[in-house]
Design a protein around this motif. Structure first.
Motif, short mmCIF file in Angstrom:
data_model
loop_
_atom_site.label_atom_id
_atom_site.label_comp_id
_atom_site.label_asym_id
_atom_site.label_seq_id
_atom_site.Cartn_x
_atom_site.Cartn_y
_atom_site.Cartn_z
N THR A 116 0.99 -1.22 -0.05
CA THR A 116 -0.13 0.01 -0.04
C THR A 116 0.95 1.22 0.00
O THR A 116 2.14 1.23 0.14
CB THR A 116 -0.70 0.08 1.12
N GLU A 117 0.26 2.43 -0.29
CA GLU A 117 1.02 3.50 -0.28
C GLU A 117 1.48 3.83 1.24
O GLU A 117 2.76 4.32 1.37
CB GLU A 117 0.30 4.80 -0.64
N ARG A 118 1.00 3.37 2.21
CA ARG A 118 1.37 3.87 3.55
C ARG A 118 2.65 2.77 3.90
O ARG A 118 3.62 3.16 4.35
CB ARG A 118 0.17 3.44 4.52
N SER A 119 2.48 1.59 3.26
CA SER A 119 3.45 0.65 3.67
C SER A 119 4.76 0.88 3.00
O SER A 119 5.84 1.02 3.51
CB SER A 119 3.06 -0.82 3.26
N ARG A 120 4.65 1.68 1.78
CA ARG A 120 5.59 2.13 0.91
C ARG A 120 6.50 3.14 1.77
O ARG A 120 7.76 3.45 2.03
CB ARG A 120 5.45 2.25 -0.48
N ALA A 121 5.75 4.20 2.19
CA ALA A 121 6.01 5.38 2.97
C ALA A 121 6.78 5.16 4.23
O ALA A 121 7.90 5.64 4.39
CB ALA A 121 4.75 6.14 3.11
N MET A 122 6.44 4.00 4.92
CA MET A 122 7.19 3.55 6.03
C MET A 122 8.35 3.00 5.68
O MET A 122 9.30 3.10 6.38
CB MET A 122 6.22 2.57 6.77
N LEU A 123 8.28 2.09 4.80
CA LEU A 123 9.61 1.55 4.45
C LEU A 123 10.70 2.66 3.79
O LEU A 123 11.81 2.75 4.21
CB LEU A 123 9.47 0.48 3.13
#
Length: 183
Positions: A116-123
């Motif tokens: 998800t966009e949120r998971s990529r942002a966290m990564l």
């Protein structure tokens, strides 16, 4: 996040290779520059690779406590000024580590439709969080070396968080990479 994602989209394997090469070179220079401080901290003779194993508590990944840090600062004595210069010389190392972690995260997450966009942002944010805490740790070390404040209760926590963020960023990038290969 848009700026971070845009920067990540331009990362290629050659960028990761360059960041890792810079990191290895800077760690070698850092080891050489910290040799005098390490010699003061070493309690006995050393041989081979044991001579380059860090004695500074903030450079050990095994963790340390308040008394270990206070002993370290007391042992530095007149070597506090070179230790301050060591913090300045640590800035390119911080940048190289953050760059390598960011390149790895960008390569792992690029084209990963399951993220998800949120998971990529966290990564992509983990390497920046590492850089922030490492800079904060260096500021705390500077206060200790200048004898401006007793930060002995905070520095071990900052150091532990720094190494945890390195591990989290690298592990998350590896896991995403493995999942991409499996899908």
């Amino acid at each position: 996040m848009i700026g971070l994602a845009a920067a990540a989209d331009g990362v290629r394997p050659v960028h990761l290779a360059a960041a890792l090469a810079a990191l290895v070179a800077l760690l070698g220079v850092s080891t050489w520059l910290h040799a005098d401080i390490e010699a003061v901290l070493r309690t006995g003779p050393c041989a081979g690779l044991d001579c380059v194993r860090p004695q500074r508590p903030d450079a050990r990944m095994a963790g340390y406590g308040v008394e270990d840090f206070r002993t370290f600062v007391a042992t530095l004595g007149p070597n506090r000024r070179p230790a301050l210069w060591g913090l300045v010389l640590d800035l390119p190392v911080i940048a190289a580590v953050a760059g390598a972690l960011f390149a790895a995260a960008a390569l792992a997450s690029g084209g990963a439709a399951f993220l998800t966009e949120r998971s990529r942002a966290m990564l992509l944010t983990l390497p920046l969080a590492y850089a922030g805490i490492d800079l904060a740790e260096n500021a705390l070390l500077a206060l200790a070396y200048l004898d401006a404040a007793d930060v002995s209760r905070i520095v071990p926590w900052a150091s532990a968080l720094k190494f945890a963020l390195i591990a989290a960023s690298a592990a998350a990038s590896l896991m995403v990479t493995f999942v991409r290969w499996a899908v």
